[in-house]
Enzyme design. Structure first.
Site, mmCIF file in Angstrom:
data_model
loop_
_atom_site.group_PDB
_atom_site.id
_atom_site.type_symbol
_atom_site.label_atom_id
_atom_site.label_comp_id
_atom_site.label_asym_id
_atom_site.label_seq_id
_atom_site.Cartn_x
_atom_site.Cartn_y
_atom_site.Cartn_z
ATOM 1 N N GLY A 13 -2.834 -4.874 -3.949
ATOM 2 C CA GLY A 13 -2.317 -4.434 -2.645
ATOM 3 C C GLY A 13 -3.169 -4.969 -1.709
ATOM 4 N N SER A 15 -2.923 -7.293 0.485
ATOM 5 C CA SER A 15 -2.154 -7.900 1.682
ATOM 6 C C SER A 15 -1.833 -7.007 2.934
ATOM 7 C CB SER A 15 -0.773 -8.453 1.158
ATOM 8 O OG SER A 15 0.023 -7.382 0.716
ATOM 9 N N VAL A 16 -1.830 -5.757 2.820
ATOM 10 C CA VAL A 16 -1.639 -4.726 3.933
ATOM 11 C C VAL A 16 -2.269 -3.402 3.504
ATOM 12 C CG1 VAL A 16 0.538 -5.998 4.746
ATOM 13 C CG2 VAL A 16 0.658 -3.924 2.844
ATOM 14 N N ILE A 18 -4.124 -0.096 3.239
ATOM 15 C CA ILE A 18 -5.513 0.238 2.616
ATOM 16 C C ILE A 18 -6.129 -0.681 1.820
ATOM 17 C CG2 ILE A 18 -6.412 1.929 0.989
ATOM 18 C CD1 ILE A 18 -4.150 4.103 1.996
ATOM 19 N N ARG A 38 1.717 -9.386 -3.980
ATOM 20 C CA ARG A 38 3.075 -10.294 -4.002
ATOM 21 C C ARG A 38 2.963 -11.416 -2.862
ATOM 22 N NH1 ARG A 38 8.397 -7.673 -4.112
ATOM 23 N NH2 ARG A 38 7.307 -5.651 -3.240
ATOM 24 N N TYR A 118 7.423 9.475 -5.836
ATOM 25 C CA TYR A 118 6.244 8.772 -5.376
ATOM 26 C C TYR A 118 5.108 10.082 -5.937
ATOM 27 C CZ TYR A 118 2.167 7.943 -2.206
ATOM 28 O OH TYR A 118 1.158 7.688 -1.902
ATOM 29 N N VAL A 153 -1.685 8.281 5.873
ATOM 30 C CA VAL A 153 -2.330 7.229 6.394
ATOM 31 C C VAL A 153 -1.453 6.209 7.021
ATOM 32 C CG1 VAL A 153 -4.003 5.234 6.127
ATOM 33 C CG2 VAL A 153 -3.924 7.212 4.320
ATOM 34 N N GLU A 154 -2.019 5.847 8.469
ATOM 35 C CA GLU A 154 -0.915 5.182 9.034
ATOM 36 C C GLU A 154 -0.864 3.583 8.628
ATOM 37 O OE1 GLU A 154 -0.812 5.503 13.439
ATOM 38 O OE2 GLU A 154 0.728 4.035 13.658
#
Lengths: 212, 212, 212, 212
Positions: A13, A15-16, A18, A38, A118, A153-154
């Site tokens: 993960g 790419s963005v 965390i 991805r 989730y 988390v933002e």
């Protein structure tokens, strides 16, 4: 963090949010980071940022294909952990470290129907991390297993969860100062920096203003 | 159990073990049971048994297709709960009951690497059941949500888990008297029999000889 | 419940609420119940009620002196469990049963500062019950250990907690139909009635209308 | 840690083990530490050590009187938290920090009858810390609440627990390299060092060799 310099990390993960923050921090500390997601272009952009900042490590983009939440949060996490452990065994690495991104939702259930599924995937992460830890101990390795359990988390999480409802998405981060991705990356650095005989198993962290 | 007579129950995994025991009990109490599993013939055989025993209810076999553990334990359970709730809403049923089969493994992690992934799926069930309960309360319904969390039950579980190693499978049930499928069915009956204002949320049960 | 007829039970807090309901039920099933509490007169009154109802068992009042919450909920519970186990050992009783009154507050933390300390004592009960269970298994006995974890029950709990504020106390039970003391007593009967090889470890139960 | 320089900390159990290590670290970072314990002389000795090491802070010995485990671990902790919060309110301190020493035993039950009561007190600490956190959030303060949950730490714990059996006590620490008191003190420093908007709620840590 000296002992991790020049060594290899796999960050999923990346790419963005965390994942990106963690990848960047590890490159900053001189690690070779395989960043997978991805969307490979975003990681390439991140790699360029690391380079122009003069970070000693390197970020190598990797494409990976999991898509739905159950597959990403539970199956991919299990497979990555298994493969990482396998690879360490083959290379006789006894001081590796597997860090799972959990959530405060892995520990208690919030009264919000939108995130119950989730939450279920994160409960699974809690169990998988402790199971992995026990397995690593039984096998007499010193590989450490950790999960980090942040509250809100933002990141792109809310915009993605409420992609059909941008106002609701924006609202999520308006009530109080949430954690930032870098706060989680700092927790990762702390966990990696602990002396080899110390295994941080879980860090539960929330914004100082998060009530739930 | 009088108030359930003539009403409809959906029982998944009804071909063997706990599911079969539950299906049979509910038919014995006069319910119309849709029993679903991949192996429909076994349910047909069970239906015949119920009939020759003179049970007042009826068992109707249904084929369903989930196969791997994550899909069966987490995804199928979520989908069935959602559809059951949807169907109750449409028919204005306010006193329905959704019972999830959990496990003691949904509550604590055993030092046995073979069942860590199973454990993760059951942690998810713990979260899903409580999430569902909260959602049903928010929606002001009186539909009840329950999970039953047994320890070791003598069923096809071990033979399936260790299908490559029948000796190991047989050994699982040799150390002490395990729970039997009927014990779990009895817990289901107890839960259904509670007065409408009483919701049993979880029953954690183990053999009186199970140490872990 | 037949196998408990004529045998002895110790019920603490037997003067009011849940304890009284349990004591009464056990007398109704023919047990000799030692009911203990600080207020012995109330138990005497209850004993008279049992007698005029023609219950086959008998209720014998006992005075016991614990007073503050930590002592009652944690220390007294531990001491009673220890003494009960000791007494069973001396009398070679292998099929006894120790049932601890826990609470849903032993499993999750409600956002109400008034009950946080109460919650802490119930978390302790969760740990003590499972610890006791393990100890009984290690010792190869078949004595069973159970806790019952109700949500809100309409008893003297609220009036006592808010003795300075009767309006607040009354309000507690006005929002929805809470559990009744008899519901808990019924759970005790269910737990005792399970076949000897079945140990119910925990029953978590709430009103069908309780949201939290 | 700069923002804590010159500020006051209360450290309980400061005469030996984890408490002493924490007190020393905080003095090293320039804090004024009130170190309390039953044995004041040991704290005086520690204060002298800090002074000769040239640490910028100061350690002030305080005598406190709690003795048995339930009082120390649950009651004293609750009272200290209450008083600390009260004192912060009176002095309009909005960025204080209350750190409770928990244990991995506050999260799961080990099959060792000797520590079941200890475990119960630590389950209570888990509940008290989260309850305190919620209360601080409800009150709109930014005071942070944290617990640190170590596994086995080489301290006076085992010698005290098994004071009648020194061989058993010594054995506890012979199986593997346990955590050291300084590891816990480092966790405290990490928690205090987090930016004000980040509240670490719990750090679960074990030796990299601890199996259970």
């Amino acid at each position: 963090m000296d002992r991790w310099k020049g060594r290899t990390a796999l960050v999923t993960g990346a790419s963005v949010g965390i994942g990106a923050a963690i990848a960047k921090e590890l490159v900053r500390f001189g690690m070779t980071v395989l960043g997978c997601a991805r969307n490979v272009e975003k990681i390439q952009k991140l790699a360029a940022e690391c380079q122009s900042a003069g970070y000693p490590g390197v970020l190598i983009p990797l494409k990976c294909g999991w898509k739905n939440m159950l597959d990403v949060n539970v199956l991919a996490l299990s497979i990555c952990a298994r493969e990482a452990y396998q690879s360490m065994k083959e290379r006789s690495v006894d001081d590796g470290h597997i860090i799972n991104l959990n959530s405060m939702c892995g520990h208690r259930i919030l009264p919000n129907a939108d995130i119950h599924f989730y939450t279920a995937t994160k409960y699974a992460v809690t169990a998988l991390t402790e199971g992995l830890r026990q397995e690593l101990r039984e096998a007499k390795t010193h590989i450490r297993a950790t999960c980090i359990s942040p509250g809100l988390v933002e990141t792109e999480f809310a915009p993605r969860l409420y992609s059909q409802d941008p106002v609701k998405a924006a609202n999520i981060y308006s009530h109080y100062k949430a954690l930032e991705a870098i706060d989680i990356a700092n927790a990762v650095v702390y966990v990696l920096s602990a002396p080899p005989h110390v295994q941080i198993g879980d860090i539960q962290m929330r914004s100082s203003e998060q009530v739930t």
